[in-house]
Scaffold this motif. Sequence first.
Motif, PDB file in Angstrom:
ATOM      1  N   VAL A 139       0.791  -1.043   0.043  1.00 42.36           N
ATOM      2  CA  VAL A 139       0.067   0.027  -0.233  1.00 42.36           C
ATOM      3  C   VAL A 139       0.919   1.082   0.011  1.00 42.36           C
ATOM      4  CG1 VAL A 139      -1.593   1.346   1.385  1.00 42.36           C
ATOM      5  CG2 VAL A 139      -2.057  -1.276   1.164  1.00 42.36           C
ATOM      6  N   LYS A 140       1.894   1.006   0.809  1.00 44.87           N
ATOM      7  CA  LYS A 140       2.803   2.400   0.772  1.00 44.87           C
ATOM      8  C   LYS A 140       3.543   2.474  -0.590  1.00 44.87           C
ATOM      9  CE  LYS A 140       2.407   3.496   5.203  1.00 44.87           C
ATOM     10  NZ  LYS A 140       1.905   4.696   5.607  1.00 44.87           N
ATOM     11  N   VAL A 141       3.749   1.529  -1.079  1.00 50.91           N
ATOM     12  CA  VAL A 141       4.750   1.706  -2.594  1.00 50.91           C
ATOM     13  C   VAL A 141       3.513   2.178  -3.345  1.00 50.91           C
ATOM     14  CG1 VAL A 141       5.567   0.460  -4.341  1.00 50.91           C
ATOM     15  CG2 VAL A 141       6.121  -0.281  -2.050  1.00 50.91           C
ATOM     16  N   HIS A 142       2.160   1.658  -3.296  1.00 54.23           N
ATOM     17  CA  HIS A 142       1.236   2.261  -4.243  1.00 54.23           C
ATOM     18  C   HIS A 142       1.058   3.731  -4.097  1.00 54.23           C
ATOM     19  CE1 HIS A 142      -2.811   3.193  -5.211  1.00 54.23           C
ATOM     20  NE2 HIS A 142      -2.641   2.182  -6.232  1.00 54.23           N
ATOM     21  N   ARG A 143       1.137   4.212  -2.946  1.00 49.19           N
ATOM     22  CA  ARG A 143       1.032   5.741  -2.759  1.00 49.19           C
ATOM     23  C   ARG A 143       2.140   6.522  -3.093  1.00 49.19           C
ATOM     24  NH1 ARG A 143      -1.174   5.639   3.499  1.00 49.19           N
ATOM     25  NH2 ARG A 143      -3.306   4.764   3.124  1.00 49.19           N
ATOM     26  N   LEU A 144       3.219   5.996  -2.833  1.00 49.68           N
ATOM     27  CA  LEU A 144       4.580   6.341  -3.312  1.00 49.68           C
ATOM     28  C   LEU A 144       4.569   6.772  -4.813  1.00 49.68           C
ATOM     29  CD1 LEU A 144       8.179   5.738  -2.304  1.00 49.68           C
ATOM     30  CD2 LEU A 144       7.578   5.898  -4.649  1.00 49.68           C
ATOM     31  N   CYS A 145       4.356   5.808  -5.549  1.00 51.96           N
ATOM     32  CA  CYS A 145       4.387   5.830  -7.014  1.00 51.96           C
ATOM     33  C   CYS A 145       3.026   6.633  -7.594  1.00 51.96           C
ATOM     34  CB  CYS A 145       4.283   4.154  -7.726  1.00 51.96           C
ATOM     35  SG  CYS A 145       5.636   3.326  -7.137  1.00 51.96           S
ATOM     36  N   GLY A 146       2.104   6.396  -7.083  1.00 56.76           N
ATOM     37  CA  GLY A 146       1.020   7.439  -7.263  1.00 56.76           C
ATOM     38  C   GLY A 146       1.158   8.870  -6.988  1.00 56.76           C
ATOM     39  N   TYR A 147       2.091   9.142  -6.099  1.00 53.90           N
ATOM     40  CA  TYR A 147       2.440  10.599  -5.888  1.00 53.90           C
ATOM     41  C   TYR A 147       2.963  11.288  -7.098  1.00 53.90           C
ATOM     42  CZ  TYR A 147       4.054  14.799  -3.698  1.00 53.90           C
ATOM     43  OH  TYR A 147       4.431  16.050  -3.277  1.00 53.90           O
ATOM     44  N   ILE A 148       3.773  10.428  -8.022  1.00 47.84           N
ATOM     45  CA  ILE A 148       4.287  10.981  -9.215  1.00 47.84           C
ATOM     46  C   ILE A 148       3.287  11.325 -10.055  1.00 47.84           C
ATOM     47  CG2 ILE A 148       5.190  10.079 -11.315  1.00 47.84           C
ATOM     48  CD1 ILE A 148       6.618   8.983  -8.221  1.00 47.84           C
ATOM     49  N   PHE A 149       2.170  10.934 -10.072  1.00 45.25           N
ATOM     50  CA  PHE A 149       0.982  11.276 -10.909  1.00 45.25           C
ATOM     51  C   PHE A 149       0.335  12.713 -10.301  1.00 45.25           C
ATOM     52  CE2 PHE A 149       1.249   6.703 -11.810  1.00 45.25           C
ATOM     53  CZ  PHE A 149       1.572   6.868 -13.157  1.00 45.25           C
ATOM     54  N   GLU A 150       0.264  12.756  -9.014  1.00 46.56           N
ATOM     55  CA  GLU A 150      -0.289  13.835  -8.282  1.00 46.56           C
ATOM     56  C   GLU A 150       0.594  15.137  -8.673  1.00 46.56           C
ATOM     57  OE1 GLU A 150      -1.001  13.412  -4.294  1.00 46.56           O
ATOM     58  OE2 GLU A 150      -1.405  11.282  -4.359  1.00 46.56           O
ATOM     59  N   VAL A 151       1.921  14.887  -8.571  1.00 43.30           N
ATOM     60  CA  VAL A 151       2.891  15.985  -9.028  1.00 43.30           C
ATOM     61  C   VAL A 151       2.542  16.418 -10.674  1.00 43.30           C
ATOM     62  CG1 VAL A 151       5.218  16.553  -9.324  1.00 43.30           C
ATOM     63  CG2 VAL A 151       4.689  15.298  -7.319  1.00 43.30           C
ATOM     64  N   ALA A 152       2.367  15.374 -11.335  1.00 41.72           N
ATOM     65  CA  ALA A 152       2.162  15.640 -12.891  1.00 41.72           C
ATOM     66  C   ALA A 152       0.880  16.368 -12.891  1.00 41.72           C
ATOM     67  CB  ALA A 152       1.935  14.329 -13.354  1.00 41.72           C
ATOM     68  N   GLU A 153      -0.030  16.310 -11.924  1.00 42.22           N
ATOM     69  CA  GLU A 153      -1.131  17.027 -11.965  1.00 42.22           C
ATOM     70  C   GLU A 153      -2.254  16.702 -13.191  1.00 42.22           C
ATOM     71  OE1 GLU A 153      -0.134  21.095 -11.726  1.00 42.22           O
ATOM     72  OE2 GLU A 153       0.208  21.309  -9.804  1.00 42.22           O
ATOM     73  N   ASN A 154      -2.361  15.456 -13.565  1.00 41.23           N
ATOM     74  CA  ASN A 154      -3.153  14.944 -14.610  1.00 41.23           C
ATOM     75  C   ASN A 154      -4.185  14.131 -13.994  1.00 41.23           C
ATOM     76  OD1 ASN A 154      -3.933  13.214 -16.952  1.00 41.23           O
ATOM     77  ND2 ASN A 154      -2.727  14.375 -18.070  1.00 41.23           N
ATOM     78  N   LYS A 155      -5.263  14.417 -13.981  1.00 37.98           N
ATOM     79  CA  LYS A 155      -6.618  13.722 -13.316  1.00 37.98           C
ATOM     80  C   LYS A 155      -6.707  12.316 -14.175  1.00 37.98           C
ATOM     81  CE  LYS A 155      -8.859  17.557 -11.005  1.00 37.98           C
ATOM     82  NZ  LYS A 155     -10.022  18.144 -11.038  1.00 37.98           N
ATOM     83  N   ALA A 156      -6.294  12.526 -15.352  1.00 40.82           N
ATOM     84  CA  ALA A 156      -6.593  11.155 -16.340  1.00 40.82           C
ATOM     85  C   ALA A 156      -5.683  10.291 -15.916  1.00 40.82           C
ATOM     86  CB  ALA A 156      -6.816  11.407 -17.730  1.00 40.82           C
ATOM     87  N   LYS A 159      -6.759   8.553 -12.641  1.00 41.30           N
ATOM     88  CA  LYS A 159      -7.777   7.611 -12.560  1.00 41.30           C
ATOM     89  C   LYS A 159      -7.124   6.384 -13.093  1.00 41.30           C
ATOM     90  CE  LYS A 159     -12.311   6.784 -14.365  1.00 41.30           C
ATOM     91  NZ  LYS A 159     -12.107   5.432 -14.558  1.00 41.30           N
ATOM     92  N   PHE A 160      -6.430   6.423 -14.236  1.00 44.37           N
ATOM     93  CA  PHE A 160      -5.781   5.160 -14.991  1.00 44.37           C
ATOM     94  C   PHE A 160      -5.188   4.421 -13.903  1.00 44.37           C
ATOM     95  CE2 PHE A 160      -6.157   7.618 -19.319  1.00 44.37           C
ATOM     96  CZ  PHE A 160      -7.484   7.479 -19.294  1.00 44.37           C
ATOM     97  N   TYR A 161      -4.234   5.127 -13.134  1.00 46.02           N
ATOM     98  CA  TYR A 161      -3.159   4.456 -12.263  1.00 46.02           C
ATOM     99  C   TYR A 161      -4.185   3.614 -11.284  1.00 46.02           C
ATOM    100  CZ  TYR A 161       0.147   3.931  -8.582  1.00 46.02           C
ATOM    101  OH  TYR A 161       0.912   3.181  -7.435  1.00 46.02           O
ATOM    102  N   SER A 162      -4.929   4.564 -10.826  1.00 44.47           N
ATOM    103  CA  SER A 162      -6.181   3.679  -9.689  1.00 44.47           C
ATOM    104  C   SER A 162      -6.675   2.433 -10.235  1.00 44.47           C
ATOM    105  CB  SER A 162      -7.231   4.435  -9.360  1.00 44.47           C
ATOM    106  OG  SER A 162      -7.890   4.011  -8.463  1.00 44.47           O
ATOM    107  N   ASP A 163      -7.217   2.648 -11.449  1.00 45.30           N
ATOM    108  CA  ASP A 163      -7.807   1.386 -12.195  1.00 45.30           C
ATOM    109  C   ASP A 163      -6.906   0.082 -12.454  1.00 45.30           C
ATOM    110  OD1 ASP A 163     -10.291   3.012 -12.220  1.00 45.30           O
ATOM    111  OD2 ASP A 163     -10.007   3.534 -14.457  1.00 45.30           O
TER     112      ASP A 163
END
Length: 221
Positions: A139-156, A159-163
């Motif tokens: 779960v922590k790794v998931h959040r860490l990698c997901g943070y890159i997409f938050e920094v990218a500021e691209n909502k799509a 969502k794709f990362y979550s899916d």
Amino acid sequence: MMENFNFSSLMEGKNYSLPEQIANYILTKIFIGELSQGERLIESEIAKELNVSNIPVREAFYVLQNTGIIERLPRKGVRVKSITEQEMNDYTDALIELFRLGVDYSTTKWDDEKRNHLEQCLIEANEKLLEKNILEYVVKVHRLCGYIFEVAENKAFIKFYSDITFITNAYSQMMWGDVEKTKERYMYLEALVDAIVHSNFKKAKEAFEILTRQSLSLKML
């Protein structure tokens, strides 16, 4: 309904609705292998097990069905969805390509605060690994990698990362009993973070690909 429900929801300290809690409960059992691919999920039995009515269980089923984790088959009821090795490989390839795009979109948006946050995510992941708590580590790794997409500021991308990670994380088997091999893979997570901190984005992409391909394997039943 449950727009922010994702794999990291397993460990977030929020006050979830009852259907969300039940969805997390089912997802966790799939992740740790207590529920197998193709196994039938009986609404009344889960309701009895959790001492709730059938309605929130049914709502939890709809959530997990929308994420591709379970499926409703005619005359066969609700089952944990089966996934082939080829499908898992396709999801893995898609995840790697998506991460590359996320990194590209984030390159000009990193500052000291964001880099420090990424390093803190790594520290938290390492703590869970040292505790041999694989579920919380992933779960922590998931959040860490997901943070890159938050920094990218691209909502799509978010969502794709979550899916995609709903599928890859729920069905991956990471040699749970072999902590040493998990620690070996952790070095690529360290390399990923170090590369981004030092703006070596090409190396970050390479580290993520190695980490992902070594971590995601489908246990064929």
